[in-house]
Scaffold this motif. Structure first.
Motif, PDB file in Angstrom:
ATOM      1  N   GLY A  35      83.754  49.794  17.879  1.00 33.13           N
ATOM      2  CA  GLY A  35      83.720  50.250  19.300  1.00 33.13           C
ATOM      3  C   GLY A  35      82.255  49.994  19.851  1.00 33.13           C
ATOM      4  N   PRO A  36      82.215  50.574  21.216  1.00 28.60           N
ATOM      5  CA  PRO A  36      80.873  50.606  22.036  1.00 28.60           C
ATOM      6  C   PRO A  36      80.073  51.589  21.151  1.00 28.60           C
ATOM      7  N   GLY A  37      78.634  51.171  21.132  1.00 32.53           N
ATOM      8  CA  GLY A  37      77.883  51.842  20.528  1.00 32.53           C
ATOM      9  C   GLY A  37      77.729  52.082  19.122  1.00 32.53           C
ATOM     10  N   ARG A  38      78.274  51.375  18.344  1.00 27.96           N
ATOM     11  CA  ARG A  38      78.543  51.048  17.172  1.00 27.96           C
ATOM     12  C   ARG A  38      78.114  49.624  16.357  1.00 27.96           C
ATOM     13  N   ARG A  39      77.457  49.680  15.364  1.00 30.87           N
ATOM     14  CA  ARG A  39      77.030  48.232  14.718  1.00 30.87           C
ATOM     15  C   ARG A  39      77.816  48.258  13.156  1.00 30.87           C
ATOM     16  N   ALA A  40      78.325  47.114  12.750  1.00 26.50           N
ATOM     17  CA  ALA A  40      78.725  47.345  11.477  1.00 26.50           C
ATOM     18  C   ALA A  40      78.341  45.988  10.547  1.00 26.50           C
ATOM     19  N   PHE A  41      78.239  46.361   9.189  1.00 28.74           N
ATOM     20  CA  PHE A  41      77.772  45.441   8.264  1.00 28.74           C
ATOM     21  C   PHE A  41      78.587  45.435   7.075  1.00 28.74           C
ATOM     22  N   VAL A  42      78.861  44.171   6.387  1.00 31.98           N
ATOM     23  CA  VAL A  42      79.228  44.168   5.070  1.00 31.98           C
ATOM     24  C   VAL A  42      78.210  43.763   4.207  1.00 31.98           C
ATOM     25  N   ASP A  43      78.108  44.405   2.984  1.00 31.16           N
ATOM     26  CA  ASP A  43      77.115  44.047   2.014  1.00 31.16           C
ATOM     27  C   ASP A  43      77.798  43.734   0.763  1.00 31.16           C
ATOM     28  N   ILE A  44      77.140  42.590  -0.080  1.00 35.63           N
ATOM     29  CA  ILE A  44      77.715  42.360  -1.436  1.00 35.63           C
ATOM     30  C   ILE A  44      76.491  42.786  -2.453  1.00 35.63           C
ATOM     31  N   THR A  45      76.937  43.678  -3.106  1.00 35.88           N
ATOM     32  CA  THR A  45      75.881  44.012  -4.296  1.00 35.88           C
ATOM     33  C   THR A  45      76.084  43.755  -5.538  1.00 35.88           C
ATOM     34  N   PRO A  46      75.432  42.928  -6.139  1.00 35.23           N
ATOM     35  CA  PRO A  46      75.667  42.423  -7.514  1.00 35.23           C
ATOM     36  C   PRO A  46      75.417  43.759  -8.387  1.00 35.23           C
ATOM     37  N   MET A  47      76.388  43.990  -9.217  1.00 28.46           N
ATOM     38  CA  MET A  47      76.250  45.311 -10.227  1.00 28.46           C
ATOM     39  C   MET A  47      75.533  44.900 -11.495  1.00 28.46           C
ATOM     40  N   ARG A  48      74.533  45.857 -11.535  1.00 25.19           N
ATOM     41  CA  ARG A  48      73.551  45.586 -12.767  1.00 25.19           C
ATOM     42  C   ARG A  48      74.093  45.964 -14.127  1.00 25.19           C
ATOM     43  N   THR A  49      73.503  45.421 -15.176  1.00 21.89           N
ATOM     44  CA  THR A  49      73.922  45.601 -16.214  1.00 21.89           C
ATOM     45  C   THR A  49      72.728  46.129 -17.209  1.00 21.89           C
ATOM     46  N   PRO A  50      73.080  46.606 -18.628  1.00 18.98           N
ATOM     47  CA  PRO A  50      71.838  47.052 -19.257  1.00 18.98           C
ATOM     48  C   PRO A  50      71.081  45.832 -19.688  1.00 18.98           C
ATOM     49  N   ALA A  51      71.565  44.654 -19.648  1.00 22.37           N
ATOM     50  CA  ALA A  51      70.533  43.641 -19.872  1.00 22.37           C
ATOM     51  C   ALA A  51      69.894  43.169 -18.621  1.00 22.37           C
ATOM     52  N   ASP A  52      70.223  43.447 -17.619  1.00 22.06           N
ATOM     53  CA  ASP A  52      69.380  43.358 -16.478  1.00 22.06           C
ATOM     54  C   ASP A  52      68.323  44.214 -16.488  1.00 22.06           C
ATOM     55  N   THR A  53      68.497  45.661 -16.774  1.00 25.11           N
ATOM     56  CA  THR A  53      67.485  46.615 -16.836  1.00 25.11           C
ATOM     57  C   THR A  53      66.553  46.307 -18.041  1.00 25.11           C
ATOM     58  N   ASP A  54      66.873  45.615 -19.052  1.00 24.42           N
ATOM     59  CA  ASP A  54      65.968  45.310 -20.059  1.00 24.42           C
ATOM     60  C   ASP A  54      65.064  44.050 -19.450  1.00 24.42           C
ATOM     61  N   ALA A  55      65.740  43.206 -18.819  1.00 24.31           N
ATOM     62  CA  ALA A  55      65.013  41.943 -18.272  1.00 24.31           C
ATOM     63  C   ALA A  55      64.032  42.535 -17.348  1.00 24.31           C
TER      64      ALA A  55
END
Length: 128
Positions: A35-55
């Motif tokens: 509605g008026p006075g509002r703003r909306a967003f959709v986000d895509i967040t890739p899920m991280r894995t232990p392999a991502d943390t190691d990298a």
């Protein structure tokens, strides 16, 4: 040698955005607000894995063609979006998890969104 079908057939990902998702980068698009006075967003967040943390600890980002993605649609008070309190009166409209790129495209179609709508977070006014 032929190229395999693109996972976003029917709604193609720009190469840079698909690469970003595979490397774990979040993407965002602005959508119509409630509605008026509002703003909306959709986000895509890739899920991280232990392999991502190691990298990450080793100083690099690991590409993953089989990532799981979290999609969230937030609706915010437009007057608060630029401040520290952007989350006051924020409403989580819907949320979904997509297992892999084909399911991500299916979810986007269900939400009536296309890959070409998404930008890097710094190219939007998304407060997160």
């Amino acid at each position: 040698m032929s190229t395999p079908p693109h996972p976003a057939a029917g709604g193609r990902w720009p190469t840079d955005k698909l690469t970003a998702l595979r490397l774990g980068q979040r993407l965002v698009t602005e959508v119509p607000a409630s509605g008026p006075g509002r703003r909306a967003f959709v986000d895509i967040t890739p899920m991280r894995t232990p392999a991502d943390t190691d990298a990450w600890r080793q100083g690099w980002k690991r590409p993953d063609h089989a990532r799981t993605f979290r999609l969230r649609h937030w609706d915010y008070d437009a007057d608060l979006i630029d401040g520290f309190d952007y989350d006051i009166n924020a409403v989580l409209v819907r949320e979904a998890t997509a297992e892999g790129e084909p399911e991500l495209i299916t979810t986007l179609k269900t939400w009536q969104l296309g890959p070409d709508q998404f930008l890097y977070p710094w190219q939007t006014d998304d407060p997160r």
